[in-house]
Design a protein around this motif. Structure first.
Motif, PDB file in Angstrom:
ATOM      1  N   LEU A 156      41.074  55.137  29.520  1.00  0.00           N
ATOM      2  CA  LEU A 156      40.024  54.914  28.523  1.00  0.00           C
ATOM      3  C   LEU A 156      40.477  53.870  27.503  1.00  0.00           C
ATOM      4  O   LEU A 156      39.720  52.961  27.162  1.00  0.00           O
ATOM      5  N   ALA A 157      41.719  53.984  27.049  1.00  0.00           N
ATOM      6  CA  ALA A 157      42.232  53.021  26.077  1.00  0.00           C
ATOM      7  C   ALA A 157      42.276  51.616  26.674  1.00  0.00           C
ATOM      8  O   ALA A 157      41.893  50.647  26.019  1.00  0.00           O
ATOM      9  N   LEU A 158      42.722  51.499  27.924  1.00  0.00           N
ATOM     10  CA  LEU A 158      42.760  50.189  28.569  1.00  0.00           C
ATOM     11  C   LEU A 158      41.355  49.635  28.783  1.00  0.00           C
ATOM     12  O   LEU A 158      41.118  48.437  28.632  1.00  0.00           O
ATOM     13  N   GLY A 159      40.415  50.500  29.138  1.00  0.00           N
ATOM     14  CA  GLY A 159      39.035  50.070  29.299  1.00  0.00           C
ATOM     15  C   GLY A 159      38.455  49.561  27.986  1.00  0.00           C
ATOM     16  O   GLY A 159      37.786  48.520  27.948  1.00  0.00           O
ATOM     17  N   LEU A 160      38.704  50.285  26.900  1.00  0.00           N
ATOM     18  CA  LEU A 160      38.220  49.846  25.591  1.00  0.00           C
ATOM     19  C   LEU A 160      38.893  48.546  25.156  1.00  0.00           C
ATOM     20  O   LEU A 160      38.253  47.685  24.553  1.00  0.00           O
ATOM     21  N   LEU A 161      40.172  48.407  25.479  1.00  0.00           N
ATOM     22  CA  LEU A 161      40.865  47.159  25.178  1.00  0.00           C
ATOM     23  C   LEU A 161      40.229  46.002  25.938  1.00  0.00           C
ATOM     24  O   LEU A 161      40.022  44.917  25.388  1.00  0.00           O
ATOM     25  N   GLY A 162      39.889  46.226  27.206  1.00  0.00           N
ATOM     26  CA  GLY A 162      39.223  45.196  28.003  1.00  0.00           C
ATOM     27  C   GLY A 162      37.864  44.832  27.441  1.00  0.00           C
ATOM     28  O   GLY A 162      37.500  43.654  27.371  1.00  0.00           O
ATOM     29  N   LEU A 163      37.086  45.851  27.036  1.00  0.00           N
ATOM     30  CA  LEU A 163      35.777  45.575  26.429  1.00  0.00           C
ATOM     31  C   LEU A 163      35.927  44.805  25.122  1.00  0.00           C
ATOM     32  O   LEU A 163      35.156  43.887  24.844  1.00  0.00           O
ATOM     33  N   THR A 164      36.927  45.160  24.336  1.00  0.00           N
ATOM     34  CA  THR A 164      37.170  44.454  23.078  1.00  0.00           C
ATOM     35  C   THR A 164      37.550  42.994  23.348  1.00  0.00           C
ATOM     36  O   THR A 164      37.049  42.084  22.688  1.00  0.00           O
ATOM     37  N   ALA A 165      38.423  42.785  24.338  1.00  0.00           N
ATOM     38  CA  ALA A 165      38.817  41.417  24.677  1.00  0.00           C
ATOM     39  C   ALA A 165      37.609  40.614  25.165  1.00  0.00           C
ATOM     40  O   ALA A 165      37.435  39.448  24.787  1.00  0.00           O
ATOM     41  N   GLY A 166      36.769  41.233  25.990  1.00  0.00           N
ATOM     42  CA  GLY A 166      35.562  40.554  26.458  1.00  0.00           C
ATOM     43  C   GLY A 166      34.631  40.201  25.319  1.00  0.00           C
ATOM     44  O   GLY A 166      34.062  39.101  25.274  1.00  0.00           O
ATOM     45  N   ALA A 167      34.462  41.129  24.373  1.00  0.00           N
ATOM     46  CA  ALA A 167      33.603  40.862  23.218  1.00  0.00           C
ATOM     47  C   ALA A 167      34.180  39.728  22.365  1.00  0.00           C
ATOM     48  O   ALA A 167      33.430  38.884  21.867  1.00  0.00           O
ATOM     49  N   LEU A 168      35.501  39.697  22.207  1.00  0.00           N
ATOM     50  CA  LEU A 168      36.117  38.614  21.430  1.00  0.00           C
ATOM     51  C   LEU A 168      35.933  37.263  22.113  1.00  0.00           C
ATOM     52  O   LEU A 168      35.657  36.260  21.451  1.00  0.00           O
ATOM     53  N   VAL A 169      36.066  37.232  23.440  1.00  0.00           N
ATOM     54  CA  VAL A 169      35.853  35.981  24.184  1.00  0.00           C
ATOM     55  C   VAL A 169      34.417  35.508  23.976  1.00  0.00           C
ATOM     56  O   VAL A 169      34.160  34.329  23.720  1.00  0.00           O
ATOM     57  N   LEU A 170      33.467  36.426  24.079  1.00  0.00           N
ATOM     58  CA  LEU A 170      32.060  36.076  23.895  1.00  0.00           C
ATOM     59  C   LEU A 170      31.799  35.577  22.472  1.00  0.00           C
ATOM     60  O   LEU A 170      31.130  34.555  22.285  1.00  0.00           O
ATOM     61  N   MET A 171      32.336  36.271  21.468  1.00  0.00           N
ATOM     62  CA  MET A 171      32.134  35.844  20.085  1.00  0.00           C
ATOM     63  C   MET A 171      32.786  34.486  19.825  1.00  0.00           C
ATOM     64  O   MET A 171      32.219  33.641  19.135  1.00  0.00           O
ATOM     65  N   LEU A 172      33.968  34.265  20.393  1.00  0.00           N
ATOM     66  CA  LEU A 172      34.637  32.981  20.218  1.00  0.00           C
ATOM     67  C   LEU A 172      33.825  31.867  20.866  1.00  0.00           C
ATOM     68  O   LEU A 172      33.682  30.784  20.289  1.00  0.00           O
ATOM     69  N   ALA A 173      33.276  32.133  22.044  1.00  0.00           N
ATOM     70  CA  ALA A 173      32.464  31.115  22.716  1.00  0.00           C
ATOM     71  C   ALA A 173      31.234  30.782  21.876  1.00  0.00           C
ATOM     72  O   ALA A 173      30.892  29.612  21.690  1.00  0.00           O
ATOM     73  N   ILE A 174      30.564  31.808  21.366  1.00  0.00           N
ATOM     74  CA  ILE A 174      29.368  31.574  20.541  1.00  0.00           C
ATOM     75  C   ILE A 174      29.742  30.805  19.277  1.00  0.00           C
ATOM     76  O   ILE A 174      29.091  29.823  18.915  1.00  0.00           O
ATOM     77  N   ASP A 175      30.819  31.239  18.618  1.00  0.00           N
ATOM     78  CA  ASP A 175      31.248  30.563  17.392  1.00  0.00           C
ATOM     79  C   ASP A 175      31.618  29.109  17.677  1.00  0.00           C
ATOM     80  O   ASP A 175      31.183  28.199  16.966  1.00  0.00           O
TER      81      ASP A 175
END
Length: 169
Positions: A12-31
């Motif tokens: 669960l922790a690794l899955g949440l870490l992956g989701l967080t990393a994906g969200a950061l990549v998406l936010m960085l791309a948008i920014d």
């Protein structure tokens, strides 16, 4: 050795870490594309302007790379979902049964044809020939193994691993 509950928490922790990393990549791309890319489009080539400083150019390049990775991931996800749906639609399922306490879907096939498929609601598929030719003890072990894949939603995990692999190929 960690307990089963410990492994589940780690997953669960690794899955949440992956989701967080994906969200950061998406936010960085948008920014990068919206903010920094917008500066470059509004005032291209003005020396000394904020748009041509190395930081803005770097953010724009990272945003373009992120967008490319996201596009590859989305393409891979769509392609794999279509293939799995087409495979399951083409599979001549002849019915469902309870075998040694496990719900299975029966289909004509070879002696060792058994698998778990389905993304949100995975099911165990067993060939009719396997039911006839496998001993009860072996069949129980095989079905327990496939039921474990079903409970863990391993087809979905494999799909997501392939999507990430395709995105960062």
């Amino acid at each position: 050795m960690p307990s089963r509950r410990g492994f589940q928490r780690l997953e669960l922790a690794l899955g949440l870490l992956g989701l967080t990393a994906g969200a950061l990549v998406l936010m960085l791309a948008i920014d990068a594309l919206w903010i920094h890319g917008g500066h470059m489009l509004r005032s291209p080539g003005h020396i000394g302007d904020h748009a041509t400083d190395p930081e803005s150019i770097g953010f724009l390049l990272v945003g373009l790379l992120d967008s490319f990775v996201i596009l590859r991931a989305a393409t891979s996800l769509i392609r794999q979902q279509r293939r799995q749906r087409a495979f399951l639609r083409a599979l001549p399922v002849r019915g469902a049964a309870q075998v040694h306490g496990h719900a299975v879907r029966l289909f004509p096939g070879g002696p060792l044809d058994v698998f778990c498929a389905g993304l949100l609601h995975p099911a165990v598929y067993v060939s009719e020939q396997m039911l006839r030719e496998t001993s009860a003890c072996e069949l129980r072990a095989i079905l327990a193994h496939e039921a474990h894949h079903r409970r863990r939603r391993d087809p979905l995990r494999l799909l997501l691993a392939r999507v990430v692999s395709d995105a960062f190929r």
